[in-house]
Design a protein around this motif. Structure first.
Motif, short mmCIF file in Angstrom:
data_model
loop_
_atom_site.label_atom_id
_atom_site.label_comp_id
_atom_site.label_asym_id
_atom_site.label_seq_id
_atom_site.Cartn_x
_atom_site.Cartn_y
_atom_site.Cartn_z
N TYR A 103 0.79 -1.47 0.02
CA TYR A 103 0.05 0.12 -0.14
C TYR A 103 0.67 1.11 0.09
CZ TYR A 103 -3.64 -3.34 1.34
OH TYR A 103 -4.83 -4.23 1.40
N TYR B 76 -9.14 4.05 3.92
CA TYR B 76 -8.78 2.63 4.50
C TYR B 76 -9.85 2.51 5.65
CZ TYR B 76 -4.41 3.09 2.29
OH TYR B 76 -3.56 3.42 1.18
N ALA B 102 -4.11 -4.41 -3.82
CA ALA B 102 -3.44 -3.72 -2.64
C ALA B 102 -2.46 -2.63 -3.37
CB ALA B 102 -2.37 -4.27 -2.03
N ALA B 106 -8.27 2.59 -5.11
CA ALA B 106 -9.82 2.02 -4.64
C ALA B 106 -10.13 2.92 -3.87
CB ALA B 106 -9.81 0.59 -4.11
N HIS B 109 -9.90 0.59 0.90
CA HIS B 109 -9.29 -0.50 1.29
C HIS B 109 -9.60 -1.01 2.58
CE1 HIS B 109 -6.54 -0.75 -2.13
NE2 HIS B 109 -6.18 0.40 -2.23
N ALA B 219 -15.99 -3.27 1.51
CA ALA B 219 -15.06 -3.44 0.65
C ALA B 219 -15.63 -3.40 -0.80
CB ALA B 219 -14.37 -4.71 0.72
#
Lengths: 441, 441
Positions: A103, B76, B102, B106, B109, B219
């Motif tokens: 990450y 996150y 990863a 996104a 995460h 997710a």
């Protein structure tokens, strides 16, 4: 010299005693002599035995220069290989990397491919690499192993399309046979930089050859320290090696059929995968061999922990205990203390981890699980080098005590033969006919 | 209705035959009846049995709204939990996610913490989250389990420092006991959104409660389809469930002590970890129980493959075969054909994978490894829901056939008790004294 250490005290007293272990010592010493003299089974694959001390600074400098060249050009370097051409590098890189490295930005991320036949895996990888600066380390003795060959065809095409054939050739490094094989031929034709997989080093013993060293260097780790650690263990001789090899064989003879390699640090997950290949592939033959399994604790204490504590008494544990964490995190105090954690406020997280480790070892021994302990001062290149050589040598010794050839893997061919027959591979016509008849096709 | 299917044909004929399996059918049916009537061991933990069909659309809408709120604010989301409060969500997310997620951008995460006591793990996580928009799902029945409590103390402090206490409270969701416990108390005090872990659902059966559903929704996956699949399996009744439960018990009685859950798709790696907890923790007691292990093929054919083909004949395999990949990658043609792969040029990668799978199953059966086959049409939410409920119900049935309580986990307490004693936790004074005396301190 600070080094890894082995202690079998907690493996004794229930299932086996010191006498049973000592009784195997002559066999262990004979095994070590056979390795040294090359008089045992599989003696054409003993190149790993004095490999560390044979590695020259120039050789490592050359690998580091290649790694630096890839790092300077590539955001991603895909290491293509399977089995021993994958697990060693993966194990060392994961043990040294940030737990959340994927990450975070990095000069170069090392990725792996060719270690499965996943269509989605390759699709997702190709999608990631689109428009990115990437390079390839392709590892294969023959250059025709199915999994890496498929991945390499796809990624080589893609790289050549993205940067042109000439530039691609500077970003592809081949680790392969010295003279023979498809990959050697291609590398010569295309002018790839190459490294040699020695003829007398099997895949699972290859991490200290360029197979492991190059990807590890590309990931930014110190391969000189890694090799230095291995040399230390090569020269240190055998007491710890004999302790591990004899104790596990004594346990196996006493009915302990499963060895659980246990860590309390998630960064060792892939080290256990490397170990599983090393021992499973070396010993699992002739309908013999300890079944190698692995757990990450305390994570798996909340899953496999129940079985380990109370299930069939057919296991023993080998704990890899890491001395010092790399970083410092202290548990904060909390006035309200609703979670009741203030009794450990001000302590390092690792202190709690160590008490979990000790508490677990005691609980499992009480539950009838013999315990071997391997202490590693820290997750640093030097100690990983020691650990790698330790497990390799102990594997050779252990396999000879078990009376198998620890250096072949005849059983790995069975699925390949069937697969080629089912895929109508040229040269497998008779097998194709036979397998289709069997399936009633 | 398209659904998962079980086939035990290749498990029969060598070690056990159909009669031995059929002989266990009455026990399996009796076990299912005991589950239904709540008359068996552990009957206070049967909440999972009709859980899927009891989930309302409103409930799922509420979870999805919470997930959407976290997704809108957080790059996150850290899911804090261990064991069953970790593995279910991890298994489903990994099965559905991009293999290289990863490394890719996104919306959100989902990360995991509180599933170990790694000082470096927490350091690396904190380092990642510094200055980032993040949220927390904290999952704990009591709110005092060591691993998640440590992680939550650290991350809660950090989040409050980064965005202030009031805003932090909107980014923390607690999944905990309905009334009791430290986390319930804190959530009430701070005004966290909460979800309930039902009293009668154990951790390893909790993936279809908010424990699993919320992280899966965060997710970005379709929890309605997941639950729909589970409902289908709940209503479909028992034939496949009985086949799996009876065959594995017959194999165990015939000396097959290790079950290897095998996939040919690396995305199922954590599904196998979830399965290991489900079966290991449910059956590994009273010095009984199949040892659950897992392999990712073809990767591990180049490591554990040798042992499986030729080692001790104490194993059997259960293969999870996935019908269709999500994406398409075709093997390119190459004029030079140095790698000799042109015989599969133009084929989908998955076609080769399927031939590897068939070839492997045949090779292992020939080598004396009985084979159970579970086919899953695709890695989609609905089929994963079916698979989850299938394994849960089969686990209850299987545990009753084995004559253990499949719903407790007394052995998991042993290490905790020792750890608390070693850490001088208040309330453990006698144990502290005893363990220190034992250690000679």
């Amino acid at each position: 010299m600070s080094k890894i250490q082995v202690n079998n005290t907690a493996a004794l007293g229930q299932v086996i005693d010191q006498e049973q272990v000592a009784a195997l010592r002559p066999a262990a010493e004979a095994a070590a002599l056979k390795l040294e003299q090359g008089t045992g089974l599989g003696n054409d694959f003993l190149g790993w035995l004095h490999l560390p001390s044979s590695i020259t600074p120039d050789f490592l400098n050359d690998i580091e220069a290649t790694a630096q060249s890839l790092r300077s050009k590539c955001q991603y370097v895909v290491t293509i290989g399977i089995g021993g051409s994958y697990l060693g590098a993966k194990a060392v890189i994961e043990a040294l990397a940030d737990n959340f490295a994927a990450y975070k930005p990095a000069t170069t991320h090392v990725l792996f491919a060719g270690n499965n036949i996943g269509e989605d895996y390759l699709y997702d990888l190709i999608d990631l690499l689109k428009g990115k600066q990437f390079g390839i380390i392709v590892i294969s003795k023959s250059g025709t192993t199915t999994e890496p060959s498929i991945a390499f065809r796809l990624l080589k095409d893609m790289l050549e399309q993205q940067v042109g054939k000439a530039e691609a050739a500077t970003r592809i490094v081949a680790v392969t046979d010295a003279r023979r094989g498809a990959l050697r031929g291609l590398a010569t034709q295309e002018g790839y930089k190459t490294y040699v997989i020695p003829d007398n080093v099997g895949g699972r013993f290859s991490v200290l050859t360029p197979v492991g060293l190059l990807p590890i260097a590309v990931a930014g780790y110190d391969i000189k320290a890694l090799v230095e650690g291995a040399v230390e263990m090569e020269k240190a001789g055998g007491d710890d090696i004999f302790t591990y090899a004899t104790t596990r064989n004594a346990l196996y003879r006493a009915g302990r059929k499963i060895e659980l390699l246990v860590n309390f640090n998630p960064k060792l997950h892939y080290f256990a995968e490397w170990w599983k290949q090393l021992y499973g592939e070396s010993e699992g033959k002739d309908h013999k061999g300890i079944f190698p399994a692995a757990c990450d604790f305390t994570t798996d204490l909340h899953s496999m922990g129940q079985w380990i504590q109370d299930g069939e008494r057919t296991i023993y544990e080998t704990v890899i205990s890491v001395g010092e964490p790399a970083h410092s995190v202290v548990i904060p105090d909390d006035k309200a203390n609703l979670d009741g954690l203030n009794f450990i406020a001000g302590k390092h997280v690792d202190y709690v981890n160590k008490m979990a480790e000790l508490g677990t070892r005691l609980a499992h021994v009480d539950g009838g699980v013999p315990n071997l302990l391997i202490t590693v001062p820290a997750l640093k290149e030097k100690y990983l080098g020691q650990l790698i050589y330790f497990f390799e040598k102990a594997c050779g010794v252990s396999g000879y005590i078990l009376d198998v050839n620890p250096f072949n893997q005849p059983g790995v061919e069975a699925y390949k033969k069937n697969m080629f027959a089912l895929l109508d591979k040229p040269g497998y016509e008779a097998e194709s006919k036979a397998i289709k008849a069997k399936l009633g096709k």
